[in-house]
Design a protein around this motif. Sequence first.
Motif, PDB file in Angstrom:
ATOM      1  N   GLY A 251       2.262 -76.363 -60.221  1.00 11.04           N
ATOM      2  CA  GLY A 251       3.634 -76.622 -60.670  1.00 11.04           C
ATOM      3  C   GLY A 251       4.254 -77.809 -59.956  1.00 11.04           C
ATOM      4  N   LEU A 252       4.074 -77.888 -58.647  1.00  9.60           N
ATOM      5  CA  LEU A 252       4.621 -79.013 -57.890  1.00  9.60           C
ATOM      6  C   LEU A 252       3.949 -80.321 -58.264  1.00  9.60           C
ATOM      7  CD1 LEU A 252       4.987 -77.399 -54.351  1.00  9.60           C
ATOM      8  CD2 LEU A 252       6.837 -78.211 -55.818  1.00  9.60           C
ATOM      9  N   VAL A 255       5.845 -81.720 -61.164  1.00 10.54           N
ATOM     10  CA  VAL A 255       7.163 -82.229 -60.765  1.00 10.54           C
ATOM     11  C   VAL A 255       7.024 -83.544 -59.998  1.00 10.54           C
ATOM     12  CG1 VAL A 255       9.212 -81.751 -59.388  1.00 10.54           C
ATOM     13  CG2 VAL A 255       8.153 -79.916 -60.728  1.00 10.54           C
ATOM     14  N   ALA A 258       5.955 -86.440 -62.244  1.00  9.42           N
ATOM     15  CA  ALA A 258       7.067 -86.922 -63.067  1.00  9.42           C
ATOM     16  C   ALA A 258       8.027 -87.766 -62.240  1.00  9.42           C
ATOM     17  CB  ALA A 258       7.809 -85.731 -63.676  1.00  9.42           C
ATOM     18  N   LEU A 259       8.262 -87.403 -60.982  1.00 14.87           N
ATOM     19  CA  LEU A 259       9.171 -88.163 -60.139  1.00 14.87           C
ATOM     20  C   LEU A 259       8.551 -89.478 -59.664  1.00 14.87           C
ATOM     21  CD1 LEU A 259      10.631 -85.288 -57.921  1.00 14.87           C
ATOM     22  CD2 LEU A 259      11.765 -86.478 -59.793  1.00 14.87           C
TER      23      LEU A 259
END
Length: 263
Positions: A251-252, A255, A258-259
Amino acid sequence: MMNAVLERFRTIGHRTLSSIRRLGRGHLFLLNVISVLAGMMTRPGLLIKQMYSVGVLTLIIIVVAGLFVGMVMALQSYYALVDFGAEDSVSVMVVLSLLRELGPVVTGLLFAGRAGSALTAEIGLMKATEQLSGMEMMAVNPMQRVIAPRFLASFLSMPLLALIFSAVGVIGAYMVAVMLLGLDDGAFWSQAQAHVDVHLDIVNGIIKSAVFGFVAAWIAVFEGYDCIPTSEGLGQATTRTVVYSSLAILGLDFVLTALMFGD
């Protein structure tokens, strides 16, 4: 019928509140661990010992996995690119994939499966045999003596293991692409060097692996410290460590990707 529905809602509510309470305990536990990390500077031997346990002893599986992942990626990339006459770009695809994604993610998953589960089992066994309680009775803080060294060692080891995984993966890709498939040696390295950016690829990969190491270490030591001190509870805690760490890393990864690489 109505009683069965109400009982179902009661069970769901109870489990939800239990999960929220456990999440709160986990965050308080993390703050407690962070608060005693400064004391580790006076006991470097504890940190070195744990870095050997969670880092060096995990190295063999990291090296073997990295080698074969790099070799498989080189084969797959070559077969995909040769139809377009772009087989010289095999090194670019392999190196960028390893540095940005596969290096940190696969290392994190392997670390959670090997070192994370071992940390949970070790701390859980110390709790079951009342060694942690014995330390408290002797005025020894188990957080500083047992938990903090393992947490910090895991956090520091992950980026190093991820870099080793990526480096070995590139070597494996070189062996397949150049020695087996006959691609040009100079083109392999020049293409990789021309397309790898230090900040965008290497630094971001290190940041990813550090975040994964932080989360995996947190979950591993908390599950061991918070487990039910029985053989069944220890087995459940070890399973939760692997499952929760793997899900958190995946999951991280989304994220952070994407960042870091999004517009």
